[in-house]
Design a protein around this motif. Structure first.
Motif, PDB file in Angstrom:
ATOM      1  N   GLY A   1     -23.099  74.580  80.216  1.00 50.83           N
ATOM      2  CA  GLY A   1     -23.208  73.747  81.410  1.00 50.83           C
ATOM      3  C   GLY A   1     -24.457  74.138  82.180  1.00 50.83           C
ATOM      4  N   ARG A   2     -24.379  74.083  83.515  1.00 46.16           N
ATOM      5  CA  ARG A   2     -25.459  74.585  84.371  1.00 46.16           C
ATOM      6  C   ARG A   2     -24.863  75.638  85.300  1.00 46.16           C
ATOM      7  N   PRO A   3     -24.597  76.794  84.757  1.00 51.45           N
ATOM      8  CA  PRO A   3     -23.776  77.771  85.495  1.00 51.45           C
ATOM      9  C   PRO A   3     -24.398  78.240  86.799  1.00 51.45           C
ATOM     10  N   MET A   4     -25.731  78.341  86.871  1.00 49.84           N
ATOM     11  CA  MET A   4     -26.349  78.818  88.097  1.00 49.84           C
ATOM     12  C   MET A   4     -26.335  77.769  89.210  1.00 49.84           C
ATOM     13  N   SER A   5     -26.057  76.524  88.847  1.00 50.62           N
ATOM     14  CA  SER A   5     -25.966  75.445  89.836  1.00 50.62           C
ATOM     15  C   SER A   5     -24.527  75.054  90.132  1.00 50.62           C
ATOM     16  N   GLY A   6     -23.570  75.789  89.592  1.00 49.56           N
ATOM     17  CA  GLY A   6     -22.168  75.498  89.858  1.00 49.56           C
ATOM     18  C   GLY A   6     -21.608  74.368  89.029  1.00 49.56           C
ATOM     19  N   VAL A   7     -22.301  73.963  87.971  1.00 43.41           N
ATOM     20  CA  VAL A   7     -21.820  72.897  87.081  1.00 43.41           C
ATOM     21  C   VAL A   7     -21.338  73.560  85.795  1.00 43.41           C
ATOM     22  N   PHE A   8     -20.038  73.500  85.535  1.00 44.42           N
ATOM     23  CA  PHE A   8     -19.446  74.202  84.403  1.00 44.42           C
ATOM     24  C   PHE A   8     -18.905  73.201  83.384  1.00 44.42           C
TER      25      PHE A   8
ATOM     26  N   LEU B   1     -21.765  83.685  81.826  1.00 44.08           N
ATOM     27  CA  LEU B   1     -22.555  84.469  80.875  1.00 44.08           C
ATOM     28  C   LEU B   1     -21.723  85.601  80.283  1.00 44.08           C
ATOM     29  N   ALA B   2     -20.757  86.126  81.032  1.00 46.15           N
ATOM     30  CA  ALA B   2     -19.872  87.159  80.489  1.00 46.15           C
ATOM     31  C   ALA B   2     -19.046  86.607  79.331  1.00 46.15           C
ATOM     32  N   LEU B   3     -18.497  85.393  79.501  1.00 45.88           N
ATOM     33  CA  LEU B   3     -17.757  84.773  78.406  1.00 45.88           C
ATOM     34  C   LEU B   3     -18.656  84.550  77.204  1.00 45.88           C
TER      35      LEU B   3
ATOM     36  N   LEU C   1     -16.400  76.411  77.917  1.00 50.60           N
ATOM     37  CA  LEU C   1     -15.844  77.718  78.250  1.00 50.60           C
ATOM     38  C   LEU C   1     -14.691  78.062  77.314  1.00 50.60           C
ATOM     39  N   ALA C   2     -13.855  77.062  77.024  1.00 49.05           N
ATOM     40  CA  ALA C   2     -12.763  77.302  76.081  1.00 49.05           C
ATOM     41  C   ALA C   2     -13.311  77.635  74.696  1.00 49.05           C
ATOM     42  N   LEU C   3     -14.412  76.976  74.325  1.00 50.23           N
ATOM     43  CA  LEU C   3     -15.019  77.235  73.028  1.00 50.23           C
ATOM     44  C   LEU C   3     -15.517  78.671  72.925  1.00 50.23           C
ATOM     45  N   MET C   4     -16.004  79.220  74.035  1.00 52.79           N
ATOM     46  CA  MET C   4     -16.491  80.602  74.011  1.00 52.79           C
ATOM     47  C   MET C   4     -15.356  81.618  73.926  1.00 52.79           C
ATOM     48  N   VAL C   5     -14.191  81.245  74.429  1.00 53.63           N
ATOM     49  CA  VAL C   5     -13.054  82.167  74.367  1.00 53.63           C
ATOM     50  C   VAL C   5     -12.578  82.347  72.922  1.00 53.63           C
ATOM     51  N   LEU C   6     -12.715  81.310  72.103  1.00 56.04           N
ATOM     52  CA  LEU C   6     -12.181  81.363  70.744  1.00 56.04           C
ATOM     53  C   LEU C   6     -12.769  82.489  69.904  1.00 56.04           C
TER      54      LEU C   6
ATOM     55  N   GLY D   1     -32.336  80.704 100.926  1.00 55.30           N
ATOM     56  CA  GLY D   1     -31.699  79.494 101.436  1.00 55.30           C
ATOM     57  C   GLY D   1     -30.759  78.800 100.486  1.00 55.30           C
ATOM     58  N   GLY D   2     -30.368  79.440  99.395  1.00 53.02           N
ATOM     59  CA  GLY D   2     -29.468  78.815  98.439  1.00 53.02           C
ATOM     60  C   GLY D   2     -28.045  79.288  98.607  1.00 53.02           C
ATOM     61  N   ASN D   3     -27.161  78.736  97.786  1.00 50.58           N
ATOM     62  CA  ASN D   3     -25.751  79.096  97.800  1.00 50.58           C
ATOM     63  C   ASN D   3     -25.530  80.271  96.855  1.00 50.58           C
ATOM     64  N   PRO D   4     -25.158  81.446  97.357  1.00 46.56           N
ATOM     65  CA  PRO D   4     -25.026  82.612  96.482  1.00 46.56           C
ATOM     66  C   PRO D   4     -23.798  82.565  95.579  1.00 46.56           C
ATOM     67  N   ILE D   5     -22.819  81.721  95.905  1.00 47.77           N
ATOM     68  CA  ILE D   5     -21.578  81.695  95.130  1.00 47.77           C
ATOM     69  C   ILE D   5     -21.821  81.164  93.719  1.00 47.77           C
ATOM     70  N   ASP D   6     -22.621  80.093  93.611  1.00 43.83           N
ATOM     71  CA  ASP D   6     -22.838  79.474  92.306  1.00 43.83           C
ATOM     72  C   ASP D   6     -23.457  80.441  91.290  1.00 43.83           C
ATOM     73  N   PRO D   7     -24.551  81.118  91.612  1.00 44.60           N
ATOM     74  CA  PRO D   7     -25.100  82.038  90.609  1.00 44.60           C
ATOM     75  C   PRO D   7     -24.182  83.216  90.308  1.00 44.60           C
TER      76      PRO D   7
END
Length: 563
Positions: free
Chosen positions: A526-533, A466-468, A538-543, A453-459
């Motif tokens: 953030g809270r990536p599995m809940s859609g909160v980024f 997690l890839a970044l 994210l920019a810090l992880m790219v560096l 019953g959850g939103n599959p897009i967020d996870p």
């Protein structure tokens, strides 16, 4: 002519190596094993003991007297069983030893056990693949002797690391004890770290046997699955009923009653686990003795899917070599997420039976809708899942470094291919392997969230975060490859990943300054599995990812190759 002869006769050749050479040098297989691993054993012992010293200092500063500790215990008892299970049983929390056991004792075997898994999966399989074991096996030592000495050498290194950690744990009691009973007798510390050592060797025994049958990479994967799986089942069973059903299979659950730092002892399961590990090592020794050196089961044809081996470009070749491992990591991480997400309904039913629980959890995790299926992923998946992605990235770095360590790069760079082209293409392939890992994991988790019953897009999008995260550690490893330290690249990337996990999960418990905790990349997910980024995060992880790739490519052009 006579003078020349006399000069050569004066050379003395020792017929037998001395005791020191046999124990810690090149005089025996045992001694060479100890010699090769002594620095790692010393470093891990100091790190484990240092964590205990830091934990002791934190408790002395935050809960210096008995009333404050009793208040801490009372506040923990107000938490619902599901959250108490997530934090661990607070046994003997009114004393320093109980606090250290509660906060750090359960995670130490996992973080240290990675070493045992990697060491024992390659103890025989790696040398057999290189061909060096054929030479050793032709000596009078014999196959059985080689295998036994390899195992005993690693066990000795584990014992040394545990001894160092035990001594520093006892010192923590002396240095930071503020309440009578805070002292940690050395026998108690030794008993606690003995369990840690046995858990490490048990995971190593699984990898040892599996590597002889399936090869080093698959053997390490099987050993890691046993190590992480047992920890996850025991630690998160209170959140996920599906994990609770598997708890009897976890040796972490078998030995959970042995907490010498907290004053509770249960040697029987520890001895049973030690006997089981010894039996697995014996099985591996027999398998090595009776099989052709380097022979593995024909698992490749029945293995995970991958790309056809390609030589059209460094990117294709590196990705073809890594993609099967990436899929394996993705399936393992995804299966963990599926088990957690599939328990969302049971978790919500449990919450409905606890009046006022929503407000309490809201204070602990502000802004998190605890009844949403993605919330349980935030609680029980993200922290450890990100660690696994980071370790997978370290493994892909090892693949990049192996070209130089194995001298294959000499032939590759003898063509018209430039160094920068090779490095950039190979590094991008390692990044792509991380993306494959998280894509597979997200593809397994998202349908499960949708089914409850959850939103599959967020996870699914959360898996991209997690890839970044994993690519950041790959970038650190690539920088070391380019700068001329290929043998240290994977180890360093894995160590930084573990350090990030420790800072994120234990930093507050250790009362570390906020700026120190913020050094952990896991704090910026953030809270990536809940859609909160967290865009800045994210920019810090790219560096480190992009910066490590570019720095490595620049440095690789300007240095000599290493063998």
């Amino acid at each position: 002519m006579t003078a020349e002869a006399a000069r050569f006769v004066a050379i003395r050749i020792e017929p037998q190596p001395g005791v020191a050479a046999r124990l810690t040098g090149l005089g025996s297989v045992f001694g060479k094993t100890v010699r090769d691993g002594r620095l790692i054993a010393l470093a891990l012992g100091l790190v484990a003991g240092g964590i205990m010293l830091a934990g002791g200092a934190a408790m002395a500063a935050e809960w210096p007297d008995l009333p404050s500790r009793l208040a801490l215990i009372a506040s923990l008892e107000l938490l619902p069983p599901v959250l108490r299970g997530l934090l661990g049983d607070p046994i003997g929390l009114d004393r320093l030893g109980g606090f250290l056991s509660w906060r750090f004792g359960h995670v130490a075997p996992v973080l240290l056990g990675i070493w045992s898994v990697l060491a024992m999966s390659g103890a025989l399989a790696a040398e057999a693949k290189r061909g060096s074991l054929d030479v050793v096996a032709s000596t009078p030592v014999g196959r059985r002797g080689i295998a036994i000495q390899k195992v005993l050498g690693h066990a000795a290194l584990v014992a040394v690391a545990m001894l160092i950690a035990a001594v520093l744990t006892s010192v923590a009691g002396l240095a930071f004890g503020t309440v009578p009973g805070d002292e940690i007798p050395l026998p108690n510390a030794l008993a606690a770290w003995t369990l840690t050592g046995v858990l490490m060797l048990a995971a190593g025994s699984v990898a040892f046997v599996a590597a002889l049958v399936l090869g080093r990479t698959r053997g390490a994967a099987v050993g890691a699955a046993a190590l992480f799986g047992g920890y996850l089942v025991t630690s998160y069973s209170s959140l996920a009923p599906s994990l609770e059903a598997l708890e009897p299979l976890s040796w972490f659950a078998w030995t959970s009653g042995h907490r010498p730092l907290a004053g509770t002892w249960d040697w029987a399961p520890v001895l049973v686990l030690a006997a089981l590990a010894a039996a697995l090592y014996a099985l591996g020794i027999v398998a090595f003795e009776r099989r052709d050196i380097g022979a593995v089961a024909g698992a490749g044809r029945r293995g995970l899917p991958g790309l056809p081996a390609g030589s059209g470009s460094p990117f294709v070749r590196q990705l073809a070599d890594r993609v099967a491992d990436a899929i394996g990591w993705g399936i393992g991480i995804g299966a963990y997420g599926v088990l957690v997400a599939s328990s969302a309904d049971a978790f919500v039913e449990m919450l409905d039976q606890m009046p006022g629980i929503d407000d309490m959890i809201g204070r602990i995790y502000p802004g998190l809708d605890i009844r949403d299926p993605s919330a349980i992923l935030e609680l029980a998946f993200v922290a450890f899942g990100s660690l696994l992605v980071g370790l997978a990235g370290a493994g892909f770095v090892a693949g990049v470094a192996s070209d130089e360590n194995g001298r294959r790069i000499d032939f590759v760079l003898s063509t018209q291919l430039t160094r920068a082209q090779w490095f950039l293409a190979t590094g991008l392939a390692a990044f792509t392997a991380v993306a494959v890992t998280t894509l597979v994991a997200g593809s397994l988790i998202a349908p499960t969230v949708s089914a409850v019953g959850g939103n599959p897009i967020d996870p699914f999008l959360g898996s991209a975060v997690l890839a970044l995260y994993g690519c950041a550690f790959v970038g650190i490893g690539l920088a070391l490859v380019g700068l001329g330290a290929p043998r240290l690249a994977a180890i360093t990337a894995g160590a930084v990943s573990i350090a990030s996990y420790l800072l994120g999960t234990l930093g507050n418990a250790l009362r570390l300054p906020e700026w120190v905790i913020d050094l952990s990349l896991s704090e910026h997910l953030g809270r990536p599995m809940s859609g909160v980024f967290d865009p800045a995060g994210l920019a810090l992880m790219v560096l480190p990812g992009a910066g490590g790739l570019l720095l490595g490519a620049w440095a690789f052009r300007r240095r000599d190759l290493h063998g």
